[in-house]
Design a protein around this motif. Structure first.
Motif, mmCIF file in Angstrom:
data_model
loop_
_atom_site.group_PDB
_atom_site.id
_atom_site.type_symbol
_atom_site.label_atom_id
_atom_site.label_comp_id
_atom_site.label_asym_id
_atom_site.label_seq_id
_atom_site.Cartn_x
_atom_site.Cartn_y
_atom_site.Cartn_z
ATOM 1 N N GLN A 45 22.129 43.147 39.118
ATOM 2 C CA GLN A 45 22.603 43.806 40.330
ATOM 3 C C GLN A 45 24.109 44.013 40.254
ATOM 4 O O GLN A 45 24.854 43.125 39.843
ATOM 5 C CB GLN A 45 22.260 42.975 41.568
ATOM 6 C CG GLN A 45 22.645 43.661 42.858
ATOM 7 C CD GLN A 45 22.186 42.893 44.081
ATOM 8 O OE1 GLN A 45 21.528 41.874 43.968
ATOM 9 N NE2 GLN A 45 22.538 43.385 45.238
ATOM 10 N N LEU A 46 24.549 45.201 40.648
ATOM 11 C CA LEU A 46 25.976 45.512 40.694
ATOM 12 C C LEU A 46 26.567 44.977 41.995
ATOM 13 O O LEU A 46 25.863 44.837 43.000
ATOM 14 C CB LEU A 46 26.191 47.024 40.602
ATOM 15 C CG LEU A 46 25.757 47.678 39.289
ATOM 16 C CD1 LEU A 46 25.843 49.186 39.415
ATOM 17 C CD2 LEU A 46 26.612 47.203 38.141
ATOM 18 N N LYS A 47 27.867 44.717 41.992
ATOM 19 C CA LYS A 47 28.536 44.223 43.197
ATOM 20 C C LYS A 47 28.607 45.298 44.272
ATOM 21 O O LYS A 47 28.605 44.999 45.464
ATOM 22 C CB LYS A 47 29.946 43.744 42.844
ATOM 23 C CG LYS A 47 29.955 42.548 41.918
ATOM 24 C CD LYS A 47 31.367 42.199 41.507
ATOM 25 C CE LYS A 47 31.352 41.070 40.491
ATOM 26 N NZ LYS A 47 32.652 40.853 39.880
ATOM 27 N N HIS A 48 28.697 46.556 43.847
ATOM 28 C CA HIS A 48 28.807 47.685 44.773
ATOM 29 C C HIS A 48 27.819 48.766 44.347
ATOM 30 O O HIS A 48 27.632 48.996 43.151
ATOM 31 C CB HIS A 48 30.226 48.270 44.752
ATOM 32 C CG HIS A 48 31.293 47.264 45.035
ATOM 33 N ND1 HIS A 48 31.638 46.891 46.307
ATOM 34 C CD2 HIS A 48 32.078 46.525 44.206
ATOM 35 C CE1 HIS A 48 32.599 45.974 46.252
ATOM 36 N NE2 HIS A 48 32.876 45.736 44.985
ATOM 37 N N PRO A 49 27.185 49.472 45.312
ATOM 38 C CA PRO A 49 26.273 50.563 44.927
ATOM 39 C C PRO A 49 27.035 51.719 44.277
ATOM 40 O O PRO A 49 28.222 51.916 44.526
ATOM 41 C CB PRO A 49 25.635 50.991 46.245
ATOM 42 C CG PRO A 49 26.516 50.458 47.311
ATOM 43 C CD PRO A 49 27.249 49.278 46.752
ATOM 44 N N ILE A 50 26.313 52.497 43.426
ATOM 45 C CA ILE A 50 26.982 53.584 42.705
ATOM 46 C C ILE A 50 27.059 54.862 43.522
ATOM 47 O O ILE A 50 27.761 55.786 43.154
ATOM 48 C CB ILE A 50 26.306 53.875 41.354
ATOM 49 C CG1 ILE A 50 24.866 54.318 41.543
ATOM 50 C CG2 ILE A 50 26.408 52.697 40.433
ATOM 51 C CD1 ILE A 50 24.247 54.923 40.309
ATOM 52 N N PRO A 83 35.375 49.827 40.375
ATOM 53 C CA PRO A 83 36.181 49.128 39.353
ATOM 54 C C PRO A 83 35.766 47.670 39.133
ATOM 55 O O PRO A 83 35.900 47.149 38.022
ATOM 56 C CB PRO A 83 37.609 49.214 39.904
ATOM 57 C CG PRO A 83 37.606 50.456 40.743
ATOM 58 C CD PRO A 83 36.225 50.537 41.337
ATOM 59 N N ASP A 84 35.224 46.993 40.171
ATOM 60 C CA ASP A 84 34.759 45.610 40.012
ATOM 61 C C ASP A 84 33.578 45.517 39.050
ATOM 62 O O ASP A 84 33.352 44.472 38.442
ATOM 63 C CB ASP A 84 34.314 45.025 41.373
ATOM 64 C CG ASP A 84 35.478 44.864 42.342
ATOM 65 O OD1 ASP A 84 36.637 44.992 41.907
ATOM 66 O OD2 ASP A 84 35.214 44.614 43.524
ATOM 67 N N ASP A 85 32.786 46.587 38.940
ATOM 68 C CA ASP A 85 31.592 46.582 38.093
ATOM 69 C C ASP A 85 31.860 47.058 36.666
ATOM 70 O O ASP A 85 30.996 46.906 35.799
ATOM 71 C CB ASP A 85 30.499 47.470 38.713
ATOM 72 C CG ASP A 85 30.012 46.930 40.041
ATOM 73 O OD1 ASP A 85 29.823 45.699 40.141
ATOM 74 O OD2 ASP A 85 29.808 47.730 40.968
ATOM 75 N N MET A 86 33.023 47.623 36.401
ATOM 76 C CA MET A 86 33.300 48.177 35.075
ATOM 77 C C MET A 86 33.273 47.145 33.942
ATOM 78 O O MET A 86 32.774 47.451 32.857
ATOM 79 C CB MET A 86 34.625 48.950 35.072
ATOM 80 C CG MET A 86 34.544 50.313 35.721
ATOM 81 S SD MET A 86 33.180 51.330 35.159
ATOM 82 C CE MET A 86 33.697 51.723 33.501
ATOM 83 N N PRO A 87 33.749 45.898 34.135
ATOM 84 C CA PRO A 87 33.630 44.925 33.027
ATOM 85 C C PRO A 87 32.171 44.680 32.615
ATOM 86 O O PRO A 87 31.878 44.568 31.420
ATOM 87 C CB PRO A 87 34.261 43.657 33.597
ATOM 88 C CG PRO A 87 35.206 44.139 34.637
ATOM 89 C CD PRO A 87 34.567 45.364 35.226
#
Length: 101
Positions: A45-50, A83-87
């Motif tokens: 799961q991503l921290k933020h939806p795309i 940007p939080d999900d990019m790593p």
């Protein structure tokens, strides 16, 4: 014939996919595939939806390697990784890809 651009979202076998690399001469495209279903075994799961209007987004734990026929011809506008999900996306992009048939 439209070009598939690196860093953009396209449909990958009915799911949004973020293009990591595109080699038109070899007809090889590497993408991180996303979705909204809660199949947690092979997705994170991503921290933020795309995209706006979606509660939560997931990303497959392995990138996919496919040919142009596996990808849609139109760019999906309005989708982006926070940007939080990019790593996490960068880590997944370095893993061994799953080949599309």
């Amino acid at each position: 014939m439209k070009r598939i651009k690196k860093g953009k979202f396209y449909v990958v076998k009915r799911h949004p996919g973020f293009i990591i690399s595109a080699d038109e001469q070899k007809n090889k495209y590497l993408a991180v595939v996303t979705g909204t279903s809660k199949d947690t075994r092979h997705k994170t799961q991503l921290k933020h939806p795309i995209e706006p209007g979606v509660k939560e987004s997931y990303v497959k734990n392995r990138p996919v390697l496919g040919k142009k026929k596996h990808f849609g011809s139109h760019e999906l506008v309005g989708l982006r990784f926070h940007p939080d999900d990019m790593p996490l996306v960068e880590e997944i992009s370095r893993r061994k890809p799953q080949k599309l048939k």
